[in-house]
Design an enzyme around this catalytic site. Structure first.
Site, mmCIF file in Angstrom:
data_model
loop_
_atom_site.group_PDB
_atom_site.id
_atom_site.type_symbol
_atom_site.label_atom_id
_atom_site.label_comp_id
_atom_site.label_asym_id
_atom_site.label_seq_id
_atom_site.Cartn_x
_atom_site.Cartn_y
_atom_site.Cartn_z
ATOM 1 N N ASP A 16 0.860 -0.905 0.607
ATOM 2 C CA ASP A 16 0.139 -0.047 -0.280
ATOM 3 C C ASP A 16 1.218 0.966 -0.008
ATOM 4 O O ASP A 16 0.782 2.368 0.844
ATOM 5 C CB ASP A 16 -0.900 0.396 1.707
ATOM 6 C CG ASP A 16 -1.749 -1.414 1.336
ATOM 7 O OD1 ASP A 16 -2.413 -1.233 0.006
ATOM 8 O OD2 ASP A 16 -2.454 -1.839 1.915
ATOM 9 N N LYS A 19 2.018 2.291 -5.264
ATOM 10 C CA LYS A 19 2.901 1.464 -6.706
ATOM 11 C C LYS A 19 2.312 1.467 -7.478
ATOM 12 O O LYS A 19 2.276 2.186 -8.539
ATOM 13 C CB LYS A 19 2.817 0.019 -6.058
ATOM 14 C CG LYS A 19 3.479 -0.104 -5.044
ATOM 15 C CD LYS A 19 3.197 -1.760 -5.269
ATOM 16 C CE LYS A 19 2.570 -1.964 -4.602
ATOM 17 N NZ LYS A 19 2.502 -2.169 -3.082
ATOM 18 N N GLY A 43 -4.504 -3.997 -4.099
ATOM 19 C CA GLY A 43 -5.645 -3.232 -4.256
ATOM 20 C C GLY A 43 -4.487 -2.050 -5.078
ATOM 21 O O GLY A 43 -4.316 -1.218 -4.080
ATOM 22 N N HIS A 44 -4.912 -1.808 -5.833
ATOM 23 C CA HIS A 44 -3.406 -0.256 -6.577
ATOM 24 C C HIS A 44 -4.821 0.512 -6.699
ATOM 25 O O HIS A 44 -5.327 0.545 -7.914
ATOM 26 C CB HIS A 44 -2.894 -1.105 -7.527
ATOM 27 C CG HIS A 44 -1.744 -1.386 -7.129
ATOM 28 N ND1 HIS A 44 -1.459 -2.160 -7.987
ATOM 29 C CD2 HIS A 44 -1.525 -2.894 -6.149
ATOM 30 C CE1 HIS A 44 -0.103 -3.673 -6.949
ATOM 31 N NE2 HIS A 44 -0.636 -3.360 -5.972
ATOM 32 N N GLN A 225 1.828 -6.429 -3.008
ATOM 33 C CA GLN A 225 2.618 -6.582 -1.722
ATOM 34 C C GLN A 225 4.143 -5.144 -1.152
ATOM 35 O O GLN A 225 3.898 -4.453 -1.551
ATOM 36 C CB GLN A 225 2.314 -7.495 -1.482
ATOM 37 C CG GLN A 225 1.702 -8.134 -1.483
ATOM 38 C CD GLN A 225 0.665 -8.919 -2.038
ATOM 39 O OE1 GLN A 225 1.672 -9.842 -3.575
ATOM 40 N NE2 GLN A 225 -0.618 -8.863 -2.744
HETATM 41 P P1 GDP Z 1 -0.742 0.494 -3.922
HETATM 42 O O1 GDP Z 1 -0.932 -0.888 -2.502
HETATM 43 O O2 GDP Z 1 1.318 0.029 -3.721
HETATM 44 O O3 GDP Z 1 -0.857 0.341 -5.140
HETATM 45 O O4 GDP Z 1 -0.630 1.556 -2.707
HETATM 46 P P2 GDP Z 1 -2.661 1.756 -2.497
HETATM 47 O O5 GDP Z 1 -3.837 2.285 -3.739
HETATM 48 O O6 GDP Z 1 -3.198 1.008 -1.282
HETATM 49 O O7 GDP Z 1 -2.878 2.763 -1.068
HETATM 50 C C1 GDP Z 1 -1.962 4.294 -1.226
HETATM 51 C C2 GDP Z 1 -3.143 5.154 -1.350
HETATM 52 O O8 GDP Z 1 -2.808 6.635 -0.630
HETATM 53 C C3 GDP Z 1 -4.477 5.194 -2.208
HETATM 54 O O9 GDP Z 1 -5.150 5.615 -1.624
HETATM 55 C C4 GDP Z 1 -4.129 5.927 -3.347
HETATM 56 O O10 GDP Z 1 -4.997 7.453 -3.860
HETATM 57 C C5 GDP Z 1 -3.206 7.645 -1.637
HETATM 58 N N1 GDP Z 1 -2.087 8.255 -2.210
HETATM 59 C C6 GDP Z 1 -1.084 7.858 -2.870
HETATM 60 N N2 GDP Z 1 -0.582 8.637 -3.282
HETATM 61 C C7 GDP Z 1 -0.335 9.667 -2.157
HETATM 62 C C8 GDP Z 1 0.157 10.998 -2.101
HETATM 63 O O11 GDP Z 1 1.028 11.184 -2.517
HETATM 64 N N3 GDP Z 1 -0.622 12.252 -1.159
HETATM 65 C C9 GDP Z 1 -2.406 11.487 -0.126
HETATM 66 N N4 GDP Z 1 -2.023 11.955 0.164
HETATM 67 N N5 GDP Z 1 -2.268 9.828 -1.100
HETATM 68 C C10 GDP Z 1 -1.845 9.218 -2.004
HETATM 69 P P1 IMO Z 2 -0.487 -3.924 -2.574
HETATM 70 O O1 IMO Z 2 -0.603 -4.980 -3.142
HETATM 71 C C1 IMO Z 2 -1.150 -4.142 2.257
HETATM 72 C C2 IMO Z 2 -0.829 -8.617 3.584
HETATM 73 C C3 IMO Z 2 -2.699 -8.984 3.974
HETATM 74 C C4 IMO Z 2 -1.881 -9.835 5.546
HETATM 75 C C5 IMO Z 2 -1.192 -10.709 4.334
HETATM 76 C C6 IMO Z 2 -1.100 -11.788 4.145
HETATM 77 O O2 IMO Z 2 -1.944 -3.160 -2.234
HETATM 78 O O3 IMO Z 2 0.334 -3.379 -1.051
HETATM 79 P P2 IMO Z 2 -2.256 -12.763 2.231
HETATM 80 O O4 IMO Z 2 -4.044 -12.386 1.645
HETATM 81 O O5 IMO Z 2 -1.964 -12.463 1.513
HETATM 82 O O6 IMO Z 2 -2.076 -14.224 2.320
HETATM 83 O O7 IMO Z 2 -2.282 -12.056 3.463
HETATM 84 O O8 IMO Z 2 -0.400 -9.667 3.721
HETATM 85 N N1 IMO Z 2 -1.157 -7.718 2.450
HETATM 86 C C7 IMO Z 2 -1.398 -6.709 1.540
HETATM 87 N N2 IMO Z 2 -0.953 -5.978 2.824
HETATM 88 N N3 IMO Z 2 -0.825 -4.303 0.827
HETATM 89 C C8 IMO Z 2 -1.108 -5.570 -0.195
HETATM 90 O O9 IMO Z 2 -1.313 -5.622 -1.314
HETATM 91 C C9 IMO Z 2 -1.427 -6.635 0.989
HETATM 92 N N4 IMO Z 2 -1.520 -8.037 0.109
HETATM 93 C C10 IMO Z 2 -1.749 -9.135 1.453
HETATM 94 O O10 IMO Z 2 -3.159 -8.007 5.242
HETATM 95 O O11 IMO Z 2 -1.195 -9.513 6.668
HETATM 96 MG MG MG Z 3 -2.692 -1.964 -1.671
#
Ligand code: GDP
Ligand code: IMO
Ligand code: MG
Length: 424
Positions: A16, A19, A43-44, A225
Site C-alpha cells: 500500500d 504502487k 489493491g492498487h 505487496q
Molecule cells: P498500492 O497498493 O501500493 O498501489 O497503494 P494503495 O492504493 O493500496 O494505497 C495508497 C493510497 O494512498 C491510495 O488511496 C492512493 O490514492 C493514496 N495516495 C497515493 N499517493 C498519495 C500521496 O502522495 N498523498 C496522499 N495523500 N495520498 C496518496
Molecule cells: P498491495 O499490492 C497490504 C497482507 C495481508 C496479510 C498478509 C497475508 O495493495 O500493496 P494474503 O491475503 O496475501 O495471504 O495476506 O499480507 N497483504 C497486504 N497488505 N497491501 C497488499 O497489497 C497486501 N496483500 C496482502 O493484510 O497481513
Molecule cells: Mg494496496
C-alpha cells in the site's frame, strides 16, 4: 539494436505504498507493464481527472490505451474477481482484450482455495496472519505442491481437472472439520469467469516479454505487496505467499537478472501495515490515529484499519539491500504536513540490545527514534521541489543520507498530477 530493459517498481515495506499511482504515472515511458506476483490480495489505487479505480489483478498501466499489459506467470488469478474487475474497466470505456495478455502459467485461485484460507486462519486461533481472505496462501501452496491449476488448463480438459482439485480441497476441509460453507453461488460466478477468461489472450507471456526486450522495448514490472510481506524476506510467518522482491521479477516474468534495469523502491513518508504481525514502529496513540485519518489509511481491498507509525529505516535499509534498489520513490509526504516534529526509527532495541540490521525476529523489538523538525506548509499544491519548505528538504536529505540511495520521485497527493520528479 540495443536490448530493452525491465525496470521494477517494488513496494519495499508492508504494501500500500502507492504502487498503482506511480505505475500509472510511469507508464507513458514504457511499452509494456507487467504484474509478476500476487493476485487480488493487492489493491492498487489510481486517481486522475476526478476518477478513481482500484485494481487488483490487472496492471496499473491499463489506462494508457496504447500499451501492452501482462499478468505474468508468478501471479495467481481468481476468474470471478478478474471478470468483475475487467468488466468495470470495459464499462468505463477501456478495451482490454486487445492489449491485456495473461500468462498460461499463472495459477488459478479456486473458490475452495478461499474456503481453505478461512479454515487455516480459523485454525490458527490467536496467531492469525490476518490474510485478505482471497485464497492466496492455499493457491501458492498448491503451486509448490505441484497440484495447482494454471490458466492454460482452462483451454483443455478443464472440467475434470477442476473437479479433481475441488474434491481434494473438500477432503482437506472435512479433515479439518470445516464443513460449514456453501460455495454454490460463488462457484457459478467463478465458472462464468473461467468462460469469460477464454475470450482473452492467454499466452506464453515469458516468450513474449523476451521478444519485446530483444526488439528494444522497455517493460515496467509492477510489484504487489511489499518486501516485508515477501515469503522469504518478510516478517515470516506474517507474510503473503509470493516473492514480492526483485528476485520475484525474474521468476514471475521469466526474464534473466541482467535484463533488469532500474529498481525503484517505493515507500511512504511514514509506515503502515494491514493484518497481524510484528510492527515495531506502530503508534497506538493519537499521533497514529491522526496519520490514519489524514492519510485515509484504510485497506483498499478489505476496508480494514491500517496500523500506522513513523518511517522505519531498519526495514527500508534491509529492503534496499534485498532488492538492489537504485532509486527511491517517497509517497504521501503531504500527510505529515502540520506535525511539530516527526520521527524516524533508526534502530530496534530488544532486551537492551540495539540493532541497526533487520533481526531474524522483530517480535518484541522497540523502535529507537531520531526526532526531526516538522513543516507547517501544505505540500499538496507544490509542483517544483524548489518550493519545498526547508524542514521537508532536510527530511529528504536525512533519509537519502541514511539510506545511501537517492529519492528521485516524490508524491504529494493521490492524483496523477501531484507527483514531482526531482532534478538530478
Ligand atoms: P498500492 O497498493 O501500493 O498501489 O497503494 P494503495 O492504493 O493500496 O494505497 C495508497 C493510497 O494512498 C491510495 O488511496 C492512493 O490514492 C493514496 N495516495 C497515493 N499517493 C498519495 C500521496 O502522495 N498523498 C496522499 N495523500 N495520498 C496518496
Ligand atoms: P498491495 O499490492 C497490504 C497482507 C495481508 C496479510 C498478509 C497475508 O495493495 O500493496 P494474503 O491475503 O496475501 O495471504 O495476506 O499480507 N497483504 C497486504 N497488505 N497491501 C497488499 O497489497 C497486501 N496483500 C496482502 O493484510 O497481513
Ligand atoms: Mg494496496
Amino acid at each position: 539494436m540495443e536490448k530493452g530493459k525491465v525496470d521494477a517498481l517494488l513496494g519495499i515495506v508492508f504494501g500500500d505504498e502507492g504502487k498503482g499511482k506511480v505505475v500509472d504515472v510511469f507508464t507513458p515511458k514504457y511499452d509494456v507493464v507487467a504484474r509478476f506476483a500476487g493476485g487480488p490480495n493487492a489493491g492498487h489505487t489510481i486517481i486522475f481527472d476526478g476518477k478513481k479505480f482500484v485494481l487488483r489483478s490487472i496492471p496499473s498501466g491499463i489506462f494508457a490505451t496504447d500499451k501492452v499489459n501482462i499478468i505474468g506467470n508468478g501471479c495467481v488469478l481468481a476468474p470471478d474477481l478478474f471478470m468483475a474487475e475487467a468488466k468495470e474497466l470495459e464499462a468505463a470505456g477501456y478495451d482490454l482484450k486487445s492489449r491485456l495478455h495473461i500468462s498460461k502459467r499463472a495459477h488459478l485461485i479456486l473458490p475452495t482455495h478461499r474456503v481453505l484460507d478461512r479454515a487455516y486462519e480459523a485454525a490458527k486461533g490467536k496467531a492469525k496472519v490476518g490474510t485478505t481472505g482471497k485464497g492466496i496462501g492455499p493457491t501458492y501452496s498448491d503451486k509448490a505442491a505441484r497440484i495447482g491449476l494454471r490458466v492454460g488448463d482452462i483451454l483443455d480438459g478443464f472440467d475434470a481437472k477442476y473437479a479433481a482439485l475441488k474434491a481434494r480441497h473438500e477432503q482437506i476441509l472435512k479433515d479439518l472439520h470445516y464443513t460449514d460453507y456453501d460455495i454454490t453461488e460463488e462457484e457459478k460466478t467463478w465458472l462464468e469467469g473461467v468462460e469469460y477468461m477464454r475470450g482473452f489472450q492467454l499466452t506464453d507471456t515469458e516468450i513474449e516479454i523476451n521478444r519485446y526486450l530483444k526488439e528494444g522495448k522497455h517493460v515496467l514490472a509492477e510489484g504487489a505487496q511489499g518486501t516485508m510481506l515477501d515469503i522469504d524476506h518478510g516478517t515470516y510467518p506474517f507474510v503473503s505467499s509470493s516473492s514480492t522482491t526483485s528476485g520475484g521479477v525474474c521468476t514471475g516474468l521469466g526474464i534473466g537478472p541482467r535484463d533488469i534495469g532500474e529498481v525503484f523502491g517505493i515507500f511512504k513518508a511514514y509506515s503502515t501495515r494491514v493484518g497481524s504481525g510484528p510492527f515495531p514502529v506502530e503508534l497506538f496513540d493519537e499521533t497514529g490515529d491522526k496519520i490514519r485519518e489524514i492519510g485515509h489509511e484504510y485497506g483498499a481491498v478489505t476496508g480494514r484499519n491500517r496500523r500506522c507509525g513513523w518511517v522505519d529505516l531498519v526495514a527500508l535499509k534491509y529492503a534496499i539491500m534485498i532488492n538492489g534498489v537504485t532509486q527511491l520513490v517517497m509517497m504521501k509526504s503531504d500527510v505529515l504536513d502540520g506535525f511539530d516534529t516527526i520521527k524516524a526509527c533508526v534502530a530496534y532495541k530488544k532486551d537492551g540490545v540495539v540493532m541497526e540490521d533487520m533481526p531474524f525476529e522483530t517480535e518484541g523489538c522497540e523502535a529507537v527514534y531520531k526526532e526531526l523538525p516538522g513543516w507547517k506548509e501544505d505540500l499538496s499544491h507544490i509542483t517544483d521541489e524548489a518550493q519545498f519548505p526547508q524542514a521537508f528538504k532536510d527530511y529528504i536529505r536525512f533519509l537519502e543520507t541514511e539510506l545511501e540511495t537517492p529519492i528521485t520521485i516524490l508524491s504529494v497527493g493521490p492524483d496523477r498530477a501531484q507527483t514531482i520528479i526531482r532534478k538530478k
